[in-house]
Each structure stands twice: as structure tokens, then as C-alpha cells.
Design a protein around this motif. Sequence first.
Motif, PDB file in Angstrom:
ATOM      1  N   GLN A 314       0.839  -1.204   0.000  1.00  0.00           N
ATOM      2  CA  GLN A 314       0.000   0.000   0.000  1.00  0.00           C
ATOM      3  C   GLN A 314       0.873   1.253   0.000  1.00  0.00           C
ATOM      4  O   GLN A 314       0.628   2.202  -0.756  1.00  0.00           O
ATOM      5  N   ALA A 315       1.912   1.252   0.848  1.00  0.00           N
ATOM      6  CA  ALA A 315       2.797   2.413   0.922  1.00  0.00           C
ATOM      7  C   ALA A 315       3.524   2.642  -0.398  1.00  0.00           C
ATOM      8  O   ALA A 315       3.750   3.783  -0.804  1.00  0.00           O
ATOM      9  N   GLU A 318       1.321   4.501  -2.580  1.00  0.00           N
ATOM     10  CA  GLU A 318       1.083   5.854  -2.084  1.00  0.00           C
ATOM     11  C   GLU A 318       2.279   6.770  -2.309  1.00  0.00           C
ATOM     12  O   GLU A 318       2.116   7.942  -2.680  1.00  0.00           O
ATOM     13  N   VAL A 319       3.491   6.284  -2.102  1.00  0.00           N
ATOM     14  CA  VAL A 319       4.651   7.156  -2.291  1.00  0.00           C
ATOM     15  C   VAL A 319       4.953   7.400  -3.758  1.00  0.00           C
ATOM     16  O   VAL A 319       5.746   8.283  -4.096  1.00  0.00           O
ATOM     17  N   GLU A 322      -0.156   7.964  -5.272  1.00  0.00           N
ATOM     18  CA  GLU A 322      -1.534   7.797  -4.832  1.00  0.00           C
ATOM     19  C   GLU A 322      -1.832   8.496  -3.511  1.00  0.00           C
ATOM     20  O   GLU A 322      -2.963   8.447  -3.019  1.00  0.00           O
ATOM     21  N   SER A 323      -0.852   9.127  -2.921  1.00  0.00           N
ATOM     22  CA  SER A 323      -1.063   9.844  -1.664  1.00  0.00           C
ATOM     23  C   SER A 323      -0.522  11.261  -1.788  1.00  0.00           C
ATOM     24  O   SER A 323       0.477  11.499  -2.464  1.00  0.00           O
ATOM     25  N   ARG A 324      -1.188  12.194  -1.120  1.00  0.00           N
ATOM     26  CA  ARG A 324      -0.709  13.574  -1.115  1.00  0.00           C
ATOM     27  C   ARG A 324       0.442  13.766  -0.139  1.00  0.00           C
ATOM     28  O   ARG A 324       1.125  14.793  -0.174  1.00  0.00           O
ATOM     29  N   ASP A 325       0.640  12.817   0.743  1.00  0.00           N
ATOM     30  CA  ASP A 325       1.680  12.943   1.763  1.00  0.00           C
ATOM     31  C   ASP A 325       2.520  11.661   1.832  1.00  0.00           C
ATOM     32  O   ASP A 325       2.288  10.789   2.672  1.00  0.00           O
ATOM     33  N   PRO A 326       3.496  11.513   0.941  1.00  0.00           N
ATOM     34  CA  PRO A 326       4.326  10.300   0.916  1.00  0.00           C
ATOM     35  C   PRO A 326       5.057  10.044   2.238  1.00  0.00           C
ATOM     36  O   PRO A 326       5.261   8.909   2.628  1.00  0.00           O
ATOM     37  N   ALA A 329       2.759   8.367   4.539  1.00  0.00           N
ATOM     38  CA  ALA A 329       2.501   7.006   4.063  1.00  0.00           C
ATOM     39  C   ALA A 329       3.617   6.054   4.466  1.00  0.00           C
ATOM     40  O   ALA A 329       3.365   4.929   4.935  1.00  0.00           O
TER      41      ALA A 329
END
Length: 343
Positions: A314-315, A318-319, A322-326, A329
Motif C-alpha cells: 500500500q505504501a 502511495e509514495v 496515490e497519496s498527497r503525503d508520501p 505514508a
Amino acid sequence: MAARTPARRPARGGSGRAGTSGVPWTQAAPAPVVLVQGSEDLLAERAVERVVSLAREQDPQIEVTRLDAGTYATGELRVVTSPSLFADDKVVVVEGVERGTDDLMRDLEAYVGAPAEGVVLVARHGGGQRGKRLLDAIRAAGGPVVACDPVRTDADKAAFVADELGRAGRRAHARAVRALVDAVGSDLRELAAACAQLVADTTGLIGEETVERYHGGRVEATGFQVADAAVAGDPGRAVALLRHAMATGVDPVPVVAALAARLRTLARVGAVRGRGAGAARDLGMAPWQVDRAVADLRRWTPEGLATAISAVAQADAEVKGESRDPRFAVERAVLRVAGAVER
């Protein structure tokens, strides 16, 4: 004359680990035509200089000429390999054959078929398909090939470190070797320089604490130390190391990659753990990697390992966008991995 020295058989292991079609740089020796092939510049430079040095040992007055393949003009090779007035022996180094002109390729192919007496010719090829016919001609003529392939895996870097220290008459604990690779291992020149520093500044068996003293700041700034702390079930240290790493400029992506690599090693070793030492050797890992994974697995259940792998997957997404804050994450993934360890 050194030019007639036969090629030696390849050796296993160490910084001069050979590829599938050549000897390691540590066995490079003068011959009528020597091919130094591969993109690992440090090893290629060492191979060339070893051939030159061995030739000079036999004849301190030997003439050494270096040609740049990229600016070669027709006939240069014939000029520099022709007998001089005093019939001195020669070493001719052709650098960057993969960048060579058509004139160079023609002249070298012709030369390989009839090398000059008393001349050691070293052709350095950095990789790629350019000049393939020439390389095939050198092999067909029986010229020794020195393999200088990239050193990419941790196991090969560890072997490089052990060989560097061994050639200097020194040894290090396996964990010290791992710590040095973790701290400096992205670049072979830096690894060689770090080994030279340890040899010059320390005595006796090199331990992990010695490596930490000289390179501890760099070790803490890598994802490997974060991953080690998380896999050990120490969330406080893992997060502290992570924040320090990111504060010194480490990107979240390689931290997640380090976590994934550690968990992947645990999963691979765990899958063959009950099949004996032979199965573990078939994984292609260094013995210290297998031993460390076996020790770590005592604190892990299959369910915990599955949870940790899922958190890192998942991380990873995200990094990579897919995430605004890697940063958040990866920190969450570190805590989840540490939390999955059996207490």
C-alpha cells in the motif's frame, strides 16, 4: 616477453567476480590482445592498470601508448604498434572501443588476426552492441577477456568489500560488511574508498562498531537501517531513523523499497526453511543474509508477515503518486511493519 603470458582460469568470488565469459580483473595479465569488457569503470580501470603494471614489472622501460577510440584515425594502430628503432616492447591501450570509429573497427579486426611481436594490446569495451564483430574476433583468436560487469546486488557488494579488505590483509565481521554496504554501497568507488579508509585508520578485525563510528551518519540516512529496526519490532527507533533519513534528504521511495526487500527476503527464506541448508543456498543469497533472515523469522508469524507485506505494498503505491503525503505514508507503513512482529 609479457605478451605471451597465457590467460588464467576465472576465479569465483571477491571484487573480481567474473561474468559468464571472462576472467576477473584480479587475473588480468599481459597477452598479445586483451579484451577488457564491461561497464563497471572501476574494475575496468583496475584491469587495464594491472596489465600495464605486470608488463612494466618485466620491462621497466616498456613504452605505453593510449588511444581514444572515439577520435581514432585510419592507420594510427599500425603506427603505434610498429617496431621502433630500438625494438622496444610496447603496451597499447585502446579506450572506449564501444565509441570507436569505423576506421578503428577495421584496423583492430585486421590487427587481431596478426598481432605484432612484442606488443600487448588492451582493448577496453564499455558494453553495448557496437563492435560486436570485433569482440567475437578477439574471442575467436583466443585472446583473454576480462569481465568487468556491474556489481549490483548486496551479495556481490559484500563480496567486493571482503575481497578489498582481504587483499589488504584485513578481515571484517559479516555484520560489519553489511553495515558498510548499507552505508556506502550504491557506488563501487565509494565502497573501495571506504575500505581503504578502514584499512588505513584501524587495526585488527573490523567490527560493526568500527563501521558505525566511521560511517554511522550515512548508515542512519539509509532505508536499510529503517527497515532493520522495523523488522526487529522496534517502532520507536524505526520512526526516529526514518525522520532523520528524510531530514537529510532521503526520498520515501527507496525507504519503502528497502522495507519490501527485507520482507521479501524473510518470505523467501521462510518458504524453504524446513527443507535444509541446500534449499537456502539455492536462493542465491549470501550466507549472512540467510542466517539473518532465519534469526528474524523467530519473531514473525506467517500472518504477521502477510500483514507487513500488505502494508508495504500500500505504501509503495502511495509514495509513487496515490497519496498527497508520501512521508506520512511511509511512516505509517514502518509502524505497521514493526507492529506486525510477534511480541
